[in-house]
Write a protein that holds these residues in place. Sequence first.
Motif, PDB file in Angstrom:
ATOM      1  N   ALA A 123     -75.406  44.425   9.127  1.00  0.00           N
ATOM      2  CA  ALA A 123     -75.441  45.853   9.433  1.00  0.00           C
ATOM      3  C   ALA A 123     -76.581  46.084  10.406  1.00  0.00           C
ATOM      4  O   ALA A 123     -77.595  45.379  10.365  1.00  0.00           O
ATOM      5  N   PRO A 124     -76.470  47.061  11.312  1.00  0.00           N
ATOM      6  CA  PRO A 124     -77.561  47.317  12.246  1.00  0.00           C
ATOM      7  C   PRO A 124     -78.818  47.783  11.522  1.00  0.00           C
ATOM      8  O   PRO A 124     -78.754  48.576  10.580  1.00  0.00           O
ATOM      9  N   THR A 125     -79.958  47.279  11.951  1.00  0.00           N
ATOM     10  CA  THR A 125     -81.238  47.674  11.368  1.00  0.00           C
ATOM     11  C   THR A 125     -81.703  48.996  11.961  1.00  0.00           C
ATOM     12  O   THR A 125     -81.099  49.522  12.896  1.00  0.00           O
ATOM     13  N   ASN A 126     -82.800  49.500  11.430  1.00  0.00           N
ATOM     14  CA  ASN A 126     -83.349  50.757  11.952  1.00  0.00           C
ATOM     15  C   ASN A 126     -83.672  50.649  13.437  1.00  0.00           C
ATOM     16  O   ASN A 126     -83.344  51.535  14.233  1.00  0.00           O
ATOM     17  N   PHE A 127     -84.331  49.569  13.861  1.00  0.00           N
ATOM     18  CA  PHE A 127     -84.700  49.434  15.268  1.00  0.00           C
ATOM     19  C   PHE A 127     -83.467  49.224  16.150  1.00  0.00           C
ATOM     20  O   PHE A 127     -83.462  49.623  17.314  1.00  0.00           O
ATOM     21  N   THR A 186     -91.767  48.709   5.626  1.00  0.00           N
ATOM     22  CA  THR A 186     -90.642  48.158   4.868  1.00  0.00           C
ATOM     23  C   THR A 186     -89.343  48.560   5.563  1.00  0.00           C
ATOM     24  O   THR A 186     -88.578  49.382   5.063  1.00  0.00           O
ATOM     25  N   THR A 187     -89.117  47.985   6.735  1.00  0.00           N
ATOM     26  CA  THR A 187     -87.891  48.214   7.492  1.00  0.00           C
ATOM     27  C   THR A 187     -86.785  47.316   6.960  1.00  0.00           C
ATOM     28  O   THR A 187     -87.017  46.457   6.096  1.00  0.00           O
ATOM     29  N   ASP A 188     -85.588  47.479   7.491  1.00  0.00           N
ATOM     30  CA  ASP A 188     -84.476  46.608   7.091  1.00  0.00           C
ATOM     31  C   ASP A 188     -84.852  45.141   7.264  1.00  0.00           C
ATOM     32  O   ASP A 188     -84.576  44.305   6.398  1.00  0.00           O
ATOM     33  N   GLY A 189     -85.492  44.830   8.399  1.00  0.00           N
ATOM     34  CA  GLY A 189     -85.838  43.447   8.695  1.00  0.00           C
ATOM     35  C   GLY A 189     -86.879  42.874   7.770  1.00  0.00           C
ATOM     36  O   GLY A 189     -86.739  41.750   7.274  1.00  0.00           O
ATOM     37  N   THR A 190     -87.954  43.634   7.499  1.00  0.00           N
ATOM     38  CA  THR A 190     -89.006  43.101   6.639  1.00  0.00           C
ATOM     39  C   THR A 190     -88.558  43.033   5.179  1.00  0.00           C
ATOM     40  O   THR A 190     -88.941  42.116   4.455  1.00  0.00           O
ATOM     41  N   VAL A 191     -87.746  43.999   4.743  1.00  0.00           N
ATOM     42  CA  VAL A 191     -87.235  43.947   3.370  1.00  0.00           C
ATOM     43  C   VAL A 191     -86.363  42.705   3.175  1.00  0.00           C
ATOM     44  O   VAL A 191     -86.416  42.040   2.125  1.00  0.00           O
ATOM     45  N   ILE A 226     -90.874  55.819   5.386  1.00  0.00           N
ATOM     46  CA  ILE A 226     -90.180  56.580   6.415  1.00  0.00           C
ATOM     47  C   ILE A 226     -88.928  55.785   6.793  1.00  0.00           C
ATOM     48  O   ILE A 226     -88.971  54.568   6.939  1.00  0.00           O
ATOM     49  N   VAL A 227     -87.806  56.454   6.963  1.00  0.00           N
ATOM     50  CA  VAL A 227     -86.568  55.817   7.414  1.00  0.00           C
ATOM     51  C   VAL A 227     -86.117  56.559   8.677  1.00  0.00           C
ATOM     52  O   VAL A 227     -85.592  57.670   8.593  1.00  0.00           O
ATOM     53  N   ASN A 228     -86.320  55.966   9.824  1.00  0.00           N
ATOM     54  CA  ASN A 228     -85.974  56.643  11.076  1.00  0.00           C
ATOM     55  C   ASN A 228     -84.495  56.541  11.424  1.00  0.00           C
ATOM     56  O   ASN A 228     -83.939  57.404  12.096  1.00  0.00           O
ATOM     57  N   TYR A 229     -83.858  55.461  10.980  1.00  0.00           N
ATOM     58  CA  TYR A 229     -82.408  55.293  11.131  1.00  0.00           C
ATOM     59  C   TYR A 229     -81.940  54.380  10.004  1.00  0.00           C
ATOM     60  O   TYR A 229     -82.653  53.464   9.587  1.00  0.00           O
ATOM     61  N   SER A 230     -80.730  54.622   9.525  1.00  0.00           N
ATOM     62  CA  SER A 230     -80.140  53.753   8.511  1.00  0.00           C
ATOM     63  C   SER A 230     -78.654  53.577   8.777  1.00  0.00           C
ATOM     64  O   SER A 230     -77.960  54.534   9.146  1.00  0.00           O
ATOM     65  N   ALA A 231     -78.182  52.365   8.566  1.00  0.00           N
ATOM     66  CA  ALA A 231     -76.753  52.092   8.709  1.00  0.00           C
ATOM     67  C   ALA A 231     -75.935  52.857   7.673  1.00  0.00           C
ATOM     68  O   ALA A 231     -74.717  53.002   7.816  1.00  0.00           O
ATOM     69  N   THR A 232     -76.592  53.378   6.636  1.00  0.00           N
ATOM     70  CA  THR A 232     -75.887  54.094   5.578  1.00  0.00           C
ATOM     71  C   THR A 232     -75.664  55.568   5.922  1.00  0.00           C
ATOM     72  O   THR A 232     -74.985  56.276   5.167  1.00  0.00           O
ATOM     73  N   GLN A 257     -82.745  47.435  -0.055  1.00  0.00           N
ATOM     74  CA  GLN A 257     -82.861  48.026   1.272  1.00  0.00           C
ATOM     75  C   GLN A 257     -83.560  49.379   1.188  1.00  0.00           C
ATOM     76  O   GLN A 257     -83.652  49.969   0.106  1.00  0.00           O
ATOM     77  N   PRO A 258     -84.059  49.899   2.322  1.00  0.00           N
ATOM     78  CA  PRO A 258     -84.601  51.258   2.314  1.00  0.00           C
ATOM     79  C   PRO A 258     -83.462  52.260   2.109  1.00  0.00           C
ATOM     80  O   PRO A 258     -82.481  52.239   2.849  1.00  0.00           O
ATOM     81  N   VAL A 259     -83.581  53.112   1.111  1.00  0.00           N
ATOM     82  CA  VAL A 259     -82.539  54.070   0.764  1.00  0.00           C
ATOM     83  C   VAL A 259     -83.071  55.486   0.983  1.00  0.00           C
ATOM     84  O   VAL A 259     -84.137  55.843   0.470  1.00  0.00           O
ATOM     85  N   ILE A 260     -82.348  56.279   1.747  1.00  0.00           N
ATOM     86  CA  ILE A 260     -82.780  57.640   2.070  1.00  0.00           C
ATOM     87  C   ILE A 260     -82.741  58.533   0.830  1.00  0.00           C
ATOM     88  O   ILE A 260     -81.746  58.586   0.125  1.00  0.00           O
TER      89      ILE A 260
END
Length: 359
Positions: free
Chosen positions: A265-269, A220-225, A238-244, A337-340
């Motif tokens: 906003a930039p995605t995790n990848f 469930t990355t930024d793109g798939t969400v 897992i959230v490896n990077y977030s624009a937040t 979105q994925p939220v840390i």
Amino acid sequence: LTGTYSALGDEAKRAVEFAVNEANAAGGADGRKVEVRFLDTEAKPELARQQAEKLALEGFNIMTATIASGEVLAIGPMLNRWNAMFVATINKANDITGKQCQARLFRVNRPDNSDAAVVQPWLKTRKEAKWAIVAADIAWGRNSGESFKAAAGATGKSVVSENYPPFGSNDYAAHIRKVLDSGAEGVWVALAGRDAITFARQAKQFGLFEKVTTGGVSFTTDGTVKVLGDVVKGIHTIVNYSATLDTPANKKFVADWAKAYPGEAPTNFQGETYIGMQIILQAVKRSGSVKPADVAKAISGGTFETILGTQVMRKADNQLIGPNFFGLVEEAGGKLQPVIKMTVPAELATPVPDGSCKL
């Protein structure tokens, strides 16, 4: 750029282009204009090796941005022969900076053992005792499944169903039924790109997400969400990077990205790939050279300023030491979105070398 991971490839490509344009607008890398060329690997290891060789022979010998771990594992042993170097930004298999490490191969993203370092404390908080795994039958998927299994065992949980569907599957029904029939109370998913989207839609039809707790990595990355919407609401990730992420450098990066790509906003990848480009460009300046051997020497053991703060490229295995995060797919800032929810600092999120890397 085509195939199962084409969406991820597009994300990585855009991040490289952004970094190149940014560098050239500022006068280049150490005064040199940056040129970039892209070739499609289809996420296939042998094709990746062939395409990388073609690029190296044409003088494009500082490389990055493949998606599947198998691609990097095919490219790595050839780097010296090609007089090239490679910076992995998305590839997670432990072997890349483990037993198959190479002096000219570096990784800036979080490997599987880093993700396990985040999963384990999360699992400690969960009441679910029995878990299932659904992961792609490729190097990364197998590695991720084993990492989750080890984390589960360390926290007193058991894995009652292991499923490794073929890469690029269109039908996950048998695997979903197997999970449902196993008595699992939770499922860990290591699928990405088109695989993640296909599986999620079929799992929703079977009611899987309503019946068992679901977590995953690269699922469930930024793109798939963005594609799946409410289908994946409430899934742990897992959230490896977030624009937040609230660092001065990341806030500037996100603002500059929005100027280049309005409304995005930039995605995790994209964030991870941009970090790879930051390190390449800083190493070129530091070495005063564009020769791969010189740039690689400047990267190994070096300290770099990134959008996640100051980070060190560990000399022992060429793994960047950085933080990692765990979260939940939920509404935030007016969008799903994925939220840390949990941060693991760099020194804990990057396990020490296991001794298998011999540089």
